[in-house]
Enzyme design. Structure first.
Site, PDB file in Angstrom:
ATOM      1  CD1 TRP A  41      -1.333   2.289   2.257  1.00 45.20           C
ATOM      2  CD2 TRP A  41      -2.958   1.544   0.932  1.00 45.20           C
ATOM      3  NE1 TRP A  41      -2.318   3.245   2.234  1.00 45.20           N
ATOM      4  CE2 TRP A  41      -3.338   2.806   1.428  1.00 45.20           C
ATOM      5  CE3 TRP A  41      -3.823   0.884   0.061  1.00 45.20           C
ATOM      6  CZ2 TRP A  41      -4.539   3.414   1.098  1.00 45.20           C
ATOM      7  CZ3 TRP A  41      -5.015   1.491  -0.257  1.00 45.20           C
ATOM      8  CH2 TRP A  41      -5.363   2.727   0.246  1.00 45.20           C
ATOM      9  CG  ASP A  44      -0.226  11.105   2.758  1.00 47.27           C
ATOM     10  OD1 ASP A  44      -1.206  10.794   2.065  1.00 47.27           O
ATOM     11  OD2 ASP A  44      -0.314  11.504   3.933  1.00 47.27           O
ATOM     12  CD  GLN A  60       1.365   7.944   5.662  1.00 48.77           C
ATOM     13  OE1 GLN A  60       0.562   8.406   4.869  1.00 48.77           O
ATOM     14  NE2 GLN A  60       1.311   8.190   6.946  1.00 48.77           N
ATOM     15  CG  PHE A 106       1.232   8.704  10.139  1.00 46.83           C
ATOM     16  CD1 PHE A 106       1.617   7.407  10.441  1.00 46.83           C
ATOM     17  CD2 PHE A 106      -0.094   9.014  10.228  1.00 46.83           C
ATOM     18  CE1 PHE A 106       0.689   6.438  10.806  1.00 46.83           C
ATOM     19  CE2 PHE A 106      -1.036   8.061  10.597  1.00 46.83           C
ATOM     20  CZ  PHE A 106      -0.646   6.779  10.887  1.00 46.83           C
ATOM     21  CB  SER A 107       2.540  13.176   6.268  1.00 43.71           C
ATOM     22  OG  SER A 107       1.632  12.400   5.537  1.00 43.71           O
TER      23      SER A 107
END
Length: 161
Positions: A41, A44, A60, A106-107
């Site tokens: 998957w 971002d 990400q 995360f981002s």
């Protein structure tokens, strides 16, 4: 900080990528023009930077499934932003503030430091059970430093308990 656990989790992610990337590359719906991760998957884009004469693309990424999950930072480089070379995962969940199957790295952003190292600034996420039985995200602003290939989460990051 557990550099050993970070390296172990990156190695584990790379083993999963190596195990499935050839089969995924044969998919009929595979993009030929736009960037796609080798498998898993992708979410971002993060830390897009021109560094050491290459375009670095971080994203990400859940290397274990075709669905959203524990977020890592995938990494690819390019000379022209059309043809990409996949590099090993740059960041993987490894610390109390990010090591959760629904948390992770995360981002964020990347920049080059005056000493030539690369700095990541990103949001790390963990889950925390609440007294009422619910679970909430706990977000921490995090740092990592590296050389374009290998990264170490910065020891100044607060570890929340």
């Amino acid at each position: 900080m557990s550099q050993e656990l970070l390296n172990e989790n990156i190695k584990k992610a790379q083993e999963e990528i190596e195990k499935t990337k050839d089969k995924v590359s044969e998919g009929k719906m595979r993009q030929n023009y736009h960037f796609m991760a080798q498998q898993g998957w992708i979410n971002d884009p993060n830390g897009l930077i021109y560094y050491k004469n290459k375009h670095h693309f971080f994203y990400q990424y859940n290397p274990y499934d075709a669905y959203w999950g524990a977020m890592h930072w995938g990494h690819a480089i390019s000379d022209d932003m059309l043809h990409w070379e996949y590099l090993p995962v740059a960041l993987a969940p490894s610390e109390p503030y990010d090591n959760h199957k629904e948390g992770g790295c995360f981002s964020g952003s990347a920049l080059e430091l005056p000493d030539g190292q690369q700095l990541f600034m990103y949001t790390s996420v963990r889950k925390e059970a609440q007294p009422d039985g619910s679970v909430r995200d706990i977000q921490t602003q995090s740092l990592a430093v590296g050389d374009g290939m290998d990264y170490e989460k910065d020891v100044r990051n607060p570890i929340l308990t």
